[in-house]
Scaffold this motif. Structure first.
Motif, PDB file in Angstrom:
ATOM      1  N   ASP A 124       0.828  -1.199   0.000  1.00  0.00           N
ATOM      2  CA  ASP A 124       0.000   0.000   0.000  1.00  0.00           C
ATOM      3  C   ASP A 124       0.867   1.255   0.000  1.00  0.00           C
ATOM      4  N   VAL A 177      -0.796 -11.317  -0.543  1.00  0.00           N
ATOM      5  CA  VAL A 177      -1.844 -10.782   0.329  1.00  0.00           C
ATOM      6  C   VAL A 177      -1.188 -10.342   1.640  1.00  0.00           C
ATOM      7  N   ARG A 178      -1.838  -9.443   2.322  1.00  0.00           N
ATOM      8  CA  ARG A 178      -1.283  -8.928   3.574  1.00  0.00           C
ATOM      9  C   ARG A 178      -1.504  -9.927   4.703  1.00  0.00           C
ATOM     10  N   ARG A 205      -8.947 -11.662  11.791  1.00  0.00           N
ATOM     11  CA  ARG A 205      -8.478 -10.334  11.404  1.00  0.00           C
ATOM     12  C   ARG A 205      -7.632  -9.759  12.538  1.00  0.00           C
ATOM     13  N   PHE A 256      -2.406  -5.470  10.104  1.00  0.00           N
ATOM     14  CA  PHE A 256      -1.595  -6.282   9.191  1.00  0.00           C
ATOM     15  C   PHE A 256      -0.118  -6.004   9.427  1.00  0.00           C
ATOM     16  N   ARG A 272       3.585  -9.531   4.310  1.00  0.00           N
ATOM     17  CA  ARG A 272       2.763 -10.147   3.264  1.00  0.00           C
ATOM     18  C   ARG A 272       3.150 -11.618   3.093  1.00  0.00           C
ATOM     19  N   THR A 275      -4.148 -14.674   6.827  1.00  0.00           N
ATOM     20  CA  THR A 275      -4.673 -13.482   6.167  1.00  0.00           C
ATOM     21  C   THR A 275      -6.181 -13.428   6.329  1.00  0.00           C
ATOM     22  N   THR A 276      -6.800 -12.369   5.799  1.00  0.00           N
ATOM     23  CA  THR A 276      -8.249 -12.198   5.913  1.00  0.00           C
ATOM     24  C   THR A 276      -8.936 -12.643   4.630  1.00  0.00           C
ATOM     25  N   GLU A 305     -11.136 -10.957   3.061  1.00  0.00           N
ATOM     26  CA  GLU A 305     -11.200  -9.804   2.161  1.00  0.00           C
ATOM     27  C   GLU A 305      -9.960  -9.697   1.297  1.00  0.00           C
ATOM     28  N   GLN A 306      -8.788  -9.970   1.882  1.00  0.00           N
ATOM     29  CA  GLN A 306      -7.542  -9.923   1.131  1.00  0.00           C
ATOM     30  C   GLN A 306      -7.526 -10.971   0.018  1.00  0.00           C
ATOM     31  N   GLN A 351     -10.019 -10.029  -2.789  1.00  0.00           N
ATOM     32  CA  GLN A 351      -9.486  -8.919  -3.582  1.00  0.00           C
ATOM     33  C   GLN A 351      -8.379  -9.392  -4.516  1.00  0.00           C
ATOM     34  N   ALA A 352      -7.511 -10.277  -4.019  1.00  0.00           N
ATOM     35  CA  ALA A 352      -6.365 -10.727  -4.823  1.00  0.00           C
ATOM     36  C   ALA A 352      -6.776 -11.668  -5.947  1.00  0.00           C
TER      37      ALA A 352
END
Length: 559
Positions: A212, A445-446, A481, A493, A496, A547-548, A550-551, A554-555
């Motif tokens: 980010d 991913v984070r 999370r 986070f 990665r 990881t989450t 959501e990550q 998204q990836a």
């Protein structure tokens, strides 16, 4: 802490995890290529850093700590100042029954232990931590560095005045101090890139952290020219050239860590802009397990790199960690009995005993020309930074066909997409089928902060997406999370990790490639052969707390 090889052999071989012959081979390789025995054993998959650290702690008869799960309070850190902690290689963890607990990379250091006892007036209880964990512990002193950073920058900007002599202005102490402070802060924040962007009224400094991009500070326009001139001087670039892009490199040492900086300067509308990639040369390359490869995927990759010839492709979009994976594979393969050559654009890390060539388009040295030249250097293993065109693809395939192990990257979204991509480049289907060993597709991913991780239930929209698009039952999945803490600066986070899809080119897959079938048929066959999809690997890492959800969504679903 240096442990004699014969003692280390007793510790590790006695554990039953590493055969004596494997240890002896690792010790010889470590000596020849300038690595530690621990690194070689980790790279080869005999043990991981955690197990190694526990074995050393048991041998020393002291406690062991995994600093990934320890948050040190400000009160504890105040017991020993940062400069003394760095000098004596110790970090205070706090008091237990009036005894001071210390994290140390060398608990046998009598001088350090005596100093801590005299300085604090307490009895000392040492704990062994790995060198990486000690650096992590020491970095916790940097939690309040942001305020110090802002103060140093503000004070020095006030001293910097625009001068007619740009070179002289760039060598003024305030400009040097400003740039040095940026570097120190970037390293403390684990930034991968630093951006210096010239705007109409000011200059924005931004860091890329865990993928980010974050605004750090705005500086007045008057420091722009001397600051950029300072970077040009360090990078050995032309000071008076502002019309065309320039690329350079230089190195700095920050807190005993060697940082190689890859510098790119481009002319913008309001002035020149700089992006500097921070490459930590003194850091140990990550093992495959640390990158995130596990289970069946890890077995397939380990089997592929043991092959004497063939091709290994790593695919994914820009910024997905392909080069990092290639360097980790090279580190494993780098033994004294093989010749390794690479052609890269650019060479990001120097690897001992590996012949590395950087692409130079102006001189006519592209990937194809470099690859042809490397074939005359009697290599066993070759790495091509990227296959971009038909000529490079054909040379790489023929190299794999004639007894070489070839590693390279492609830009495709998934593993099966690499096969049609090679065919589209003009590679004959039977050649691609007979040379390709595996394709590794990946995303980054984070990672959830291990200090503040907590199980939770995602919101309804995320759960609905899992049912409608991913077709899984969310009631059978665990979700985690990070809640945000001082260790992760409230982000939840820290770091990665990769999620992967590894396609093993079996006989069935080869027959389909020769027939030039489409990606859908290849994907169906790969799943029948047991391939774990990138989404499933991501979900496995969600359930494990890496990881989450959501990550992962998204990836995977956004690409």
């Amino acid at each position: 802490m240096n442990i004699a090889p014969d003692i280390l052999k007793q510790i590790i071989v006695r554990s039953g995890l590493v055969p004596e012959a494997a240890f002896d081979d690792a010790a010889q390789t470590a000596k020849d290529i300038g690595k530690s025995i621990e690194d070689i054993l980790v790279f080869r998959g005999f043990l991981n850093s955690t197990i190694y650290s526990k074995l050393i702690a048991d041998y020393l008869h002291v406690g062991w700590l995994d600093m990934k799960h320890v948050a040190i309070t400000d009160e504890a850190l105040s017991l020993i100042p940062q400069n003394l902690a760095k000098t004596y290689k110790m970090v205070p963890l706090g008091l237990d029954a009036e005894k001071l607990k210390l994290a140390m990379s060398d608990p046998t250091d009598v001088e350090a232990l005596e100093f801590a006892k005299r300085f604090t007036g307490r009895e000392i209880v040492p704990f062994y931590v790995s060198p990486e964990d000690f650096s992590r512990a020491l970095s916790q002193y940097k939690r309040n560095f942001e305020n110090e950073f802002q103060k140093v920058i503000t004070e020095n900007v006030a001293k910097t005045e625009k001068s007619g002599d740009i070179k002289k202005a760039s060598e003024d102490l305030p400009v040097i101090k400003i740039l040095d402070t940026f570097m120190e802060y970037a390293v403390a924040e684990r930034a991968s890139d630093m951006h210096i962007e010239t705007q109409e009224q000011d200059v924005i400094i931004r860091f890329r952290i865990d993928g980010d991009l974050r605004d750090i500070i705005r500086l007045p326009q008057k420091v722009q020219e001397p600051l950029i001139a300072r970077v040009k001087i360090l990078s050995n670039l032309k000071l008076d050239e502002r019309r065309i892009p320039q690329d350079g490199r230089y190195k700095v040492t920050v807190n005993d860590e060697v940082i190689a900086l890859r510098v790119s300067i481009i002319p913008g509308f309001y002035g020149e802009n700089i992006v500097m990639r921070l490459l930590r040369e003194s850091a140990r390359p990550s093992s495959l397990e640390e990158l995130g490869l596990m289970g069946r995927n890890l077995e397939l990759v380990n089997r592929a790199i043991e092959a004497p010839n063939g091709m290994i492709l790593v695919t994914g979009p820009t910024g997905s960690g392909k080069t990092t994976t290639l360097y980790s594979l090279l580190t494993i393969l780098n033994t004294i009995d093989v010749k390794i050559c690479t052609i890269e654009d650019p060479v990001e890390y120097g690897v001992n005993r590996v012949t590395q060539i950087q692409v130079n388009a102006k001189a006519g040295l592209d990937f194809a020309a470099g690859l042809r030249a490397l074939l005359r250097h009697d290599p066993d293993i070759m790495m091509v930074g990227e296959i971009r065109d038909k000529e490079t693809a054909e040379i790489a395939v023929h190299s794999a066909l004639t007894g070489h192990l070839v590693l390279s990257t492609l830009h495709t979204n998934d593993a099966v997409g690499a096969l049609p991509r090679l065919l589209d480049m003009g590679v004959e289907g039977y050649l691609a089928a007979s040379t390709l060993n595996i394709v590794i597709a990946q995303r980054l991913v984070r990672k959830i902060c291990s200090v503040c991780i907590k199980e939770y239930t995602p919101d309804a929209a995320v759960l609905a997406k899992l049912v409608d698009e991913v077709h899984i039952d969310p009631t059978r999945q665990k979700f985690y999370r990070g809640m945000g803490c001082s260790e992760c600066h409230g982000k939840g986070f820290l770091g990665r990790i990769g999620i992967y899809e590894v396609l093993s080119v079996t006989e069935k897959i080869r027959s389909l490639v020769v027939r030039k079938v489409g990606s859908d048929d290849l994907l169906k066959a790969a799943k029948e052969e047991g391939m774990i999809s990138m989404m499933q690997d991501g979900l496995n890492k969600v359930s494990s707390g890496f990881t989450t959800i959501e990550q992962v969504l998204q990836a995977v679903t956004d690409n």
